[in-house]
Write a protein that holds these residues in place. Structure first.
Motif, PDB file in Angstrom:
ATOM      1  N   LYS A 347       0.835  -1.206   0.000  1.00  0.00           N
ATOM      2  CA  LYS A 347       0.000   0.000   0.000  1.00  0.00           C
ATOM      3  C   LYS A 347       0.869   1.256   0.000  1.00  0.00           C
ATOM      4  CE  LYS A 347      -3.808   2.181   2.576  1.00  0.00           C
ATOM      5  NZ  LYS A 347      -3.202   3.489   2.790  1.00  0.00           N
ATOM      6  N   SER A 350       2.541   1.784  -3.327  1.00  0.00           N
ATOM      7  CA  SER A 350       1.591   2.337  -4.288  1.00  0.00           C
ATOM      8  C   SER A 350       1.452   3.846  -4.107  1.00  0.00           C
ATOM      9  CB  SER A 350       0.228   1.661  -4.117  1.00  0.00           C
ATOM     10  OG  SER A 350      -0.723   2.237  -4.961  1.00  0.00           O
ATOM     11  N   GLU A 351       1.424   4.307  -2.846  1.00  0.00           N
ATOM     12  CA  GLU A 351       1.331   5.741  -2.566  1.00  0.00           C
ATOM     13  C   GLU A 351       2.607   6.461  -3.027  1.00  0.00           C
ATOM     14  OE1 GLU A 351       0.581   6.085   1.585  1.00  0.00           O
ATOM     15  OE2 GLU A 351      -1.485   5.387   1.463  1.00  0.00           O
ATOM     16  N   LEU A 353       4.576   5.504  -5.483  1.00  0.00           N
ATOM     17  CA  LEU A 353       4.513   5.552  -6.946  1.00  0.00           C
ATOM     18  C   LEU A 353       3.606   6.687  -7.421  1.00  0.00           C
ATOM     19  CD1 LEU A 353       4.384   1.833  -8.179  1.00  0.00           C
ATOM     20  CD2 LEU A 353       5.883   3.629  -9.061  1.00  0.00           C
ATOM     21  N   GLU A 354       2.497   6.857  -6.720  1.00  0.00           N
ATOM     22  CA  GLU A 354       1.554   7.908  -7.094  1.00  0.00           C
ATOM     23  C   GLU A 354       2.201   9.293  -6.964  1.00  0.00           C
ATOM     24  OE1 GLU A 354      -2.731   9.762  -5.599  1.00  0.00           O
ATOM     25  OE2 GLU A 354      -2.001   7.869  -4.754  1.00  0.00           O
ATOM     26  N   GLN A 355       2.913   9.529  -5.853  1.00  0.00           N
ATOM     27  CA  GLN A 355       3.571  10.817  -5.657  1.00  0.00           C
ATOM     28  C   GLN A 355       4.678  11.048  -6.688  1.00  0.00           C
ATOM     29  OE1 GLN A 355       2.669  13.266  -3.755  1.00  0.00           O
ATOM     30  NE2 GLN A 355       0.954  12.082  -2.924  1.00  0.00           N
ATOM     31  N   CYS A 357       4.778   9.746  -9.672  1.00  0.00           N
ATOM     32  CA  CYS A 357       4.122   9.937 -10.969  1.00  0.00           C
ATOM     33  C   CYS A 357       3.698  11.403 -11.135  1.00  0.00           C
ATOM     34  CB  CYS A 357       2.914   9.012 -11.067  1.00  0.00           C
ATOM     35  SG  CYS A 357       2.209   8.917 -12.724  1.00  0.00           S
ATOM     36  N   ILE A 358       3.136  11.979 -10.066  1.00  0.00           N
ATOM     37  CA  ILE A 358       2.738  13.391 -10.090  1.00  0.00           C
ATOM     38  C   ILE A 358       3.961  14.270 -10.318  1.00  0.00           C
ATOM     39  CG2 ILE A 358       1.830  15.290  -8.681  1.00  0.00           C
ATOM     40  CD1 ILE A 358       0.068  13.161  -7.244  1.00  0.00           C
ATOM     41  N   TYR A 373      11.311   6.559  -9.507  1.00  0.00           N
ATOM     42  CA  TYR A 373      10.075   6.012 -10.047  1.00  0.00           C
ATOM     43  C   TYR A 373      10.306   4.622 -10.653  1.00  0.00           C
ATOM     44  CZ  TYR A 373       5.938   5.621 -13.065  1.00  0.00           C
ATOM     45  OH  TYR A 373       4.796   5.190 -13.686  1.00  0.00           O
ATOM     46  N   SER A 380       7.532  -3.211  -7.543  1.00  0.00           N
ATOM     47  CA  SER A 380       6.117  -3.600  -7.595  1.00  0.00           C
ATOM     48  C   SER A 380       5.858  -4.674  -8.661  1.00  0.00           C
ATOM     49  CB  SER A 380       5.237  -2.370  -7.852  1.00  0.00           C
ATOM     50  OG  SER A 380       5.537  -1.804  -9.117  1.00  0.00           O
TER      51      SER A 380
END
Length: 603
Positions: A347, A350-351, A353-355, A357-358, A373, A380
């Protein structure tokens, strides 16, 4: 993650900065032991409760007693004493009563702050500010402070001016107040890293101003004032270039650093000028995001243990400027390094990766962000996609080496040792003068030399010879680096030149008195291993593992030496009983007991 930084938290942080700059009992470092505070409180109570108690120091006594009550948890008694203090001061100083209440108002500001009454606290802070505007160094403040410390009442004008200025300096948000007082060796190591980054030809990045500000602080902390001033000049140039729209506010931290440097040089007028400049800038912007952003960046660079704190400051900065790409990228980097790899859950990954990606969308040219990244992608399970992205990164001209070490690690873990060595060599060919790249290549050599598969390679000696030459050059390039010398000793040992490795350890042993505890611990641990593997001297090896274990710092070297000692006991080795007694003596704080699970002692 959500960027939650409520207004109240920001207000508290801003107010706390102002409070730290006040001259009152809460800032006079009266943090003595509880028993001493209790003893002094009883004495003050005896004096104040005596019948007909009246003296010229009555107000001062009640102010001190109020502080003692508060420090010992009696807030109501503190407020009652503050009320009596004001009454006594107004009675004894009718001609200049407001100025005589400066310390008192400071105490009230602190008590209201601790009670969560921020508005009342801010009111008293502003009242002190107005009083000191025309009286920057009132004699009464200093006399009160000296009285409470039982000091002589002598203070020449210059000393008073310095004291008043120092109070203001302590309230600034800059590198000199961010508790960066680490060991000299750590400061030197970080300075070398910052020099490597800043000395690249044409270095241009959004953090260039922050980098030069940090490097200026490091130079000054290590005694190089001239180098510090040169870096501060470069910092201002970089900030003015990268922040043309709101440049003055972006220079708040920089001006704070200049104020401190000029103060240390005895240039009080110049220092005061910068202090006042910061004050004017913050009057309409009490919580500027640029300040929190630079503080976050600095903390993230300084210490692994500071990275969670850095994350909080990035969140505060983003709360006021959520679309700022520099802050977003900084937050993403800090978030990804705030947790040890072994503790990252699916989890959390995933968070992360999201940051990232932004951040990549905002700044696709940032190599560090891209490498982070692709590393998280591979972790993952998306290895093929990560490899494709890594190839895109390596095909571009690499003018910035931020994240290059991570990229080499990625190739080592997901392709091969040879691929990481090849990438490091090719990049070094394009930048042959970069000592930073030479250090990266040295790590690649070391990884391969000590890998299990390479130990069976009949051509291993060629790689070792190359590594020896490179590490000899690195020691010359980083003459104060303990790590470079220790790694060279390991290469000498692998090449069969044990006598040359011995010489390194002998020289370091002679210099050990000047080492910081963490460096000394590392030296002892490495020397213990050298004595065991290269010299087959088990007895002396144990002695040095004990020396490393005695330095109670939570490091890999400390854990390594503890494990070796416990393993010796577990296997009923020589001196087992002595080691058990030694470890029992160390385990008062529970630092050793955690390892007994792995090495239960045989009876």
């Amino acid at each position: 993650m959500a960027f939650s930084c409520p207004t109240k938290t920001m207000a508290q942080s801003s107010l706390k900065i102002s409070l730290q700059g006040l001259e009152c009992h809460f800032t006079w470092k009266l943090d003595y032991s509880r028993s001493k505070l209790q003893c002094l409180r009883e004495t003050m109570i005896d004096i104040s409760s005596s019948e007909g108690f009246q003296c010229s120091w009555a107000g001062h006594l009640y102010n001190l007693l109020a502080y003692l009550h508060h420090a010992l948890g009696s807030t109501e008694d503190a407020l009652q004493c503050l009320k009596k203090a004001e009454e006594a001061i107004r009675q004894s100083s009718p001609d200049d009563v407001e100025l005589s209440l400066v310390v008192h108002y400071g105490n009230l500001a602190w008590v209201h702050y601790h009670q969560g009454e921020l508005t009342e606290s801010q009111n008293y802070v502003e009242k002190v500010g107005k009083l000191l505007q025309d009286n920057p160094c009132p004699d009464i403040n200093l006399l009160l402070k000296l009285r409470d410390h039982k000091m002589a009442f002598s203070c020449p004008t210059k000393t008073m001016a310095q004291t008043s200025l120092k109070i203001s300096l302590q309230g600034l948000e800059c590198h000199f107040t961010w508790k960066s007082d680490y060991s000299r060796s750590k400061l030197q190591s970080l300075r070398e890293t910052m020099i490597d980054i800043s000395s690249r030809e044409g270095v241009q990045c959004s953090w260039a101003g922050h980098l030069y500000n940090l490097l200026a602080y490091l130079h000054h902390a290590l005694g190089s004032t001239e180098d510090a001033l040169q870096c501060l000049k470069k910092a201002e140039e970089a900030i003015r270039q990268s922040s043309p729209d709101d440049v003055e506010l972006s220079l708040v931290v920089h001006y704070g650093n200049l104020a401190w440097v000029h103060c240390h040089q005895g240039e009080l007028t110049e220092s005061q000028t910068y202090v006042e400049k910061v004050g004017r800038l913050l009057r309409d912007n009490p919580c500027p995001g640029v300040v929190w952003g630079e503080k976050a960046w600095t903390l993230n660079k300084f210490d692994v243990s500071k990275r969670k704190e850095a994350l909080d400051y990035f969140q505060m900065a983003l709360n006021g400027d959520p679309e700022n790409k520099v802050l977003r990228c900084g937050y993403a980097m800090a978030f990804n390094t705030s947790v040890d790899r072994k503790n990252i859950t699916p989890k959390l990954r995933s968070e992360m990766l999201e940051q990232l990606c932004i951040a990549r969308e905002l700044d696709p040219e940032d190599v560090y962000i891209t490498v982070m990244y692709l590393e998280r992608l591979a972790e993952s399970g998306q290895v093929e996609e990560a490899l494709k992205l890594a190839e895109e990164v390596t095909e571009k001209p690499m003018d910035s080496f931020g994240g290059f070490g991570l990229l080499l690690t990625f190739y080592r873990d997901h392709v091969s040792h040879d691929s990481s060595i090849d990438l490091a060599r090719r990049t070094l060919e394009r930048h042959p003068d970069s000592r930073q790249l030479k250090r990266h290549l040295g790590k690649c050599y070391k990884w391969k030399i000590f890998s299990p598969e390479e130990k069976r390679n009949p051509m291993r000696h060629i790689l070792i010879e190359n590594a020896v030459k490179l590490y000899e050059e690195l020691v010359a390039l980083y003459p104060k680096s303990l790590a470079a010398k220790l790694e060279l000793s390991a290469m000498y040992k692998e090449s069969g030149s044990v006598d040359r490795a011995d010489k390194i350890f002998e020289d370091l042993f002679l210099d050990r008195e000047g080492m910081e505890p963490q460096d000394l611990q590392k030296f002892y641990n490495w020397y213990a291993k050298h004595l065991f593997y290269a010299k087959q001297n088990t007895y002396r090896s144990i002695d040095f593992h004990k020396k490393a274990a005695e330095i109670m710092l939570p490091t890999r070297q400390h854990d390594s030496s503890i494990r070796v000692l416990l393993s010796t006991v577990h296997n009923r080795g020589h001196r087992a009983e002595e080691i058990v007694d030694f470890l029992d003596g160390l385990d008062g704080e529970g630092d050793v007991g955690q390892f007994y699970t792995f090495f239960p002692i045989k009876c």
